[in-house]
Design a protein around this motif. Structure first.
Motif, PDB file in Angstrom:
ATOM      1  N   TRP A 120      93.426 122.981   5.951  1.00 45.18           N
ATOM      2  CA  TRP A 120      93.647 121.631   5.398  1.00 45.18           C
ATOM      3  C   TRP A 120      93.032 120.552   6.272  1.00 45.18           C
ATOM      4  O   TRP A 120      92.586 119.511   5.761  1.00 45.18           O
ATOM      5  N   ASP A 121      92.987 120.779   7.591  1.00 46.46           N
ATOM      6  CA  ASP A 121      92.275 119.844   8.472  1.00 46.46           C
ATOM      7  C   ASP A 121      90.814 119.755   8.060  1.00 46.46           C
ATOM      8  O   ASP A 121      90.222 118.674   8.036  1.00 46.46           O
ATOM      9  N   GLY A 122      90.236 120.912   7.732  1.00 46.09           N
ATOM     10  CA  GLY A 122      88.841 120.964   7.299  1.00 46.09           C
ATOM     11  C   GLY A 122      88.654 120.222   5.982  1.00 46.09           C
ATOM     12  O   GLY A 122      87.689 119.472   5.812  1.00 46.09           O
ATOM     13  N   SER A 168     101.445 127.927   8.435  1.00 45.81           N
ATOM     14  CA  SER A 168     100.753 128.781   9.405  1.00 45.81           C
ATOM     15  C   SER A 168      99.574 128.034  10.019  1.00 45.81           C
ATOM     16  O   SER A 168      99.062 127.072   9.447  1.00 45.81           O
ATOM     17  N   GLU A 169      99.154 128.515  11.191  1.00 42.25           N
ATOM     18  CA  GLU A 169      98.042 127.901  11.905  1.00 42.25           C
ATOM     19  C   GLU A 169      96.768 127.913  11.038  1.00 42.25           C
ATOM     20  O   GLU A 169      96.045 126.922  10.971  1.00 42.25           O
ATOM     21  N   ALA A 170      96.545 129.054  10.361  1.00 43.42           N
ATOM     22  CA  ALA A 170      95.337 129.177   9.538  1.00 43.42           C
ATOM     23  C   ALA A 170      95.347 128.146   8.416  1.00 43.42           C
ATOM     24  O   ALA A 170      94.352 127.455   8.178  1.00 43.42           O
ATOM     25  N   PRO A 182      91.594 130.834  17.872  1.00 43.45           N
ATOM     26  CA  PRO A 182      91.607 132.020  17.012  1.00 43.45           C
ATOM     27  C   PRO A 182      91.437 131.694  15.524  1.00 43.45           C
ATOM     28  O   PRO A 182      90.857 132.469  14.787  1.00 43.45           O
ATOM     29  N   LYS A 183      91.926 130.552  15.084  1.00 42.86           N
ATOM     30  CA  LYS A 183      91.872 130.251  13.647  1.00 42.86           C
ATOM     31  C   LYS A 183      90.852 129.173  13.303  1.00 42.86           C
ATOM     32  O   LYS A 183      90.885 128.607  12.214  1.00 42.86           O
ATOM     33  N   SER A 184      89.962 128.846  14.242  1.00 42.20           N
ATOM     34  CA  SER A 184      89.125 127.669  14.000  1.00 42.20           C
ATOM     35  C   SER A 184      88.131 127.865  12.847  1.00 42.20           C
ATOM     36  O   SER A 184      87.653 126.891  12.284  1.00 42.20           O
ATOM     37  N   HIS A 185      87.845 129.117  12.470  1.00 44.70           N
ATOM     38  CA  HIS A 185      86.925 129.319  11.342  1.00 44.70           C
ATOM     39  C   HIS A 185      87.516 128.811  10.028  1.00 44.70           C
ATOM     40  O   HIS A 185      86.787 128.523   9.092  1.00 44.70           O
ATOM     41  N   TRP A 186      88.836 128.672   9.959  1.00 39.66           N
ATOM     42  CA  TRP A 186      89.456 128.145   8.737  1.00 39.66           C
ATOM     43  C   TRP A 186      89.067 126.697   8.494  1.00 39.66           C
ATOM     44  O   TRP A 186      89.101 126.215   7.364  1.00 39.66           O
ATOM     45  N   PHE A 187      88.710 125.993   9.543  1.00 37.84           N
ATOM     46  CA  PHE A 187      88.282 124.598   9.400  1.00 37.84           C
ATOM     47  C   PHE A 187      86.985 124.529   8.585  1.00 37.84           C
ATOM     48  O   PHE A 187      86.882 123.778   7.612  1.00 37.84           O
TER      49      PHE A 187
END
Lengths: 106, 227
Positions: free
Chosen positions: B9-11, B2-4, B128-133
């Motif tokens: 994992w990028d973070g 998923s995008e989130a 939309p999902k950038s806070h997951w970083f």
């Protein structure tokens, strides 16, 4: 005061600062002068600790060559300036202090 | 994936290179806190309750100097003032999140989590999902900080007295300050704070530290204005 209470209040203040403008987004902006001033907090606070740590020996200023912490500190400052590496700076300073003390027999 | 999860994992990956510096730093903190007379429990818990490296080091120092509680708390506040800048800087990217997310991400907003996240957000803008970083970077740092503290406490008990471990504290600060001295106002702030700290060393309750820090901040700001 109890250390746990100090930690709790210190932690709440820290959290409060991190949360402050995320929470207040759109309602409050940091004034320009304060924004500038905040950049100087780390060097000011840390230097205020470093200087006395290097120069005060048994509650008076010791500017002599016999002050091994001052000498080791200066060596660490040079190491930090040229390497820009945290770990290397700490190691250089610690080794310098231990060597100087061994040589000077203090 | 998923995008989130991918963004998380990028973070995590962006945080990894920073851990090389963080791990020894956490260990030194753990060993020093024990050395300053804090209990093992308090030394460990400070890493999750306060969760701010330089503030924890300063607290350790002030505890070993037997400074009064109010001075320790004021100093923690001054040392951590810079987090308001991080908060302001990331706020636009987090504005649409729920309060729970804002609280969680604020708790994780350290220097080392802020740096890669701010870079990433500047590059990608709001998604939309950038806070997951930020969650990935912050959580990675948090975990390593707890583990390295535990290592430091464990090893600190085994380090002989004549190793002068307490000297690691000013050395750590030197390693943090010196690379930041890139221009005149920074140098002026550091030197003036240091001089006032020497002159005001005799003041009761370690108040000289706060006075010196305030002087440095004002001098730096004034110098910058003159440029």
């Amino acid at each position: 005061m109890n250390i746990w209470l100090i930690m709790l209040i210190g932690g709440l203040i820290t959290f409060g600062m991190r949360f402050s403008l995320i929470f207040l987004f759109g309602k409050f902006e940091i004034p320009e002068t304060m924004r500038k001033a905040l950049h100087y907090v780390p060097p000011a606070v840390l230097s205020a600790i470093i200087f006395p740590e290097l120069l005060y020996r048994s509650s008076q200023i010791d500017f002599s060559l016999g002050n091994t912490r001052l000498l080791a500190g200066v060596i660490a400052i040079l190491a930090a300036w040229f390497s820009r590496n945290t770990l290397l700076t700490i190691l250089t300073g610690m080794i310098a202090l231990l060597l100087l003390q061994a040589v000077m027999g203090t | 994936m998923s995008e989130a999860r991918k963004t998380f994992w990028d973070g995590v990956r962006a945080e990894l290179p920073l851990l090389v510096g963080v791990f020894p730093f956490g260990m030194i903190y753990g060993a020093l806190a024990l050395d300053a007379g804090l209990s093992k429990g308090a030394s460990q818990m400070m890493s999750s309750i306060v969760f701010a490296g330089s503030a924890q080091f300063v607290t350790t120092q002030l505890v070993s100097d037997a400074a009064p509680a109010l001075v320790i708390i004021m100093t923690i506040a001054v040392v951590n003032l810079r987090h308001m800048l991080y908060s302001a800087s990331l706020a636009p990217y987090l504005k649409d999140l729920s309060l729970k997310w804002k609280v969680l991400l604020s708790y994780l907003l350290t220097d080392e989590a802020y740096a890669p996240s701010a870079l990433e957000y500047e590059r990608t803008g709001v998604k939309p999902k950038s806070h997951w970083f930020l969650l990935g970077a912050g959580f990675t740092l948090w975990s390593i900080w707890q583990i390295s503290t535990a290592f430091g406490i464990f090893l600190g008990a085994a380090i002989p007295e004549n190793w002068q471990l307490d000297f690691a504290l000013p050395l750590t600060f030197i390693a943090m300050v010196v690379p930041a001295l890139k221009n005149r106002p920074m140098i002026a702030a550091a030197v003036s704070a240091g001089m006032v700290a020497l002159a005001a060393y005799g003041l009761p309750f370690k108040l000289g530290l706060i006075l010196a820090a305030m002087t440095g901040i004002v001098i730096g700001t004034v110098f910058e204005g003159k440029k």
